[in-house]
Design a protein around this motif. Structure first.
Motif, PDB file in Angstrom:
ATOM      1  N   GLU A   1      -7.706  -7.478  -3.441  1.00 24.25           N
ATOM      2  CA  GLU A   1      -6.370  -7.187  -2.941  1.00 24.25           C
ATOM      3  C   GLU A   1      -6.496  -6.485  -1.598  1.00 24.25           C
ATOM      4  O   GLU A   1      -7.535  -5.933  -1.278  1.00 24.25           O
ATOM      5  N   ILE A   2      -5.437  -6.541  -0.825  1.00 24.89           N
ATOM      6  CA  ILE A   2      -5.380  -5.843   0.462  1.00 24.89           C
ATOM      7  C   ILE A   2      -4.146  -4.957   0.434  1.00 24.89           C
ATOM      8  O   ILE A   2      -3.063  -5.404   0.064  1.00 24.89           O
ATOM      9  N   ILE A   3      -4.330  -3.685   0.802  1.00 27.27           N
ATOM     10  CA  ILE A   3      -3.227  -2.733   0.773  1.00 27.27           C
ATOM     11  C   ILE A   3      -2.929  -2.245   2.185  1.00 27.27           C
ATOM     12  O   ILE A   3      -3.785  -2.304   3.068  1.00 27.27           O
ATOM     13  N   GLN A   4      -1.723  -1.756   2.383  1.00 30.29           N
ATOM     14  CA  GLN A   4      -1.355  -1.125   3.642  1.00 30.29           C
ATOM     15  C   GLN A   4      -1.347   0.378   3.427  1.00 30.29           C
ATOM     16  O   GLN A   4      -0.900   0.857   2.378  1.00 30.29           O
ATOM     17  N   VAL A   5      -1.832   1.098   4.411  1.00 26.51           N
ATOM     18  CA  VAL A   5      -1.890   2.556   4.324  1.00 26.51           C
ATOM     19  C   VAL A   5      -1.145   3.148   5.507  1.00 26.51           C
ATOM     20  O   VAL A   5      -1.474   2.852   6.660  1.00 26.51           O
ATOM     21  N   PRO A   6      -0.121   3.968   5.241  1.00 26.36           N
ATOM     22  CA  PRO A   6       0.581   4.589   6.366  1.00 26.36           C
ATOM     23  C   PRO A   6      -0.314   5.629   7.073  1.00 26.36           C
ATOM     24  O   PRO A   6      -1.068   6.333   6.417  1.00 26.36           O
TER      25      PRO A   6
END
Length: 82
Positions: A67-72
């Motif tokens: 999976e690929i996540i976005q991180v603020p």
């Protein structure tokens, strides 16, 4: 086993290991068997898993993410804690 940091009880668990890449990115390895202190949360990764993670980091271009996540990313104002 007792925690080296606080002396608390250490339990076997599964956890996540976050590794920084030279390009400024991160790779998160999930479901890694480890030992974790119930009291302070200190994590201890067994040697064989540390070696496996090191090998994967050295060969990270061949990894296939599950999976690929976005991180603020937040840069606070310099006076935010004043």
């Amino acid at each position: 086993m007792k925690c080296f940091e606080c002396g608390g009880e250490v339990l076997k668990t599964l956890g996540a290991v976050k590794m920084a890449c030279p390009d400024g990115g991160f790779i998160v390895f999930k479901d890694i068997p480890m030992n974790q202190c119930r009291q302070c949360g200190e994590q201890y990764i067994p040697g064989k898993w540390a070696e496996k993670i090191g090998f994967m980091m050295r060969n990270r271009e061949s990894l296939t993410p599950s999976e690929i996540i976005q991180v603020p990313v937040v840069t606070p104002a310099s006076d935010a804690c004043a």
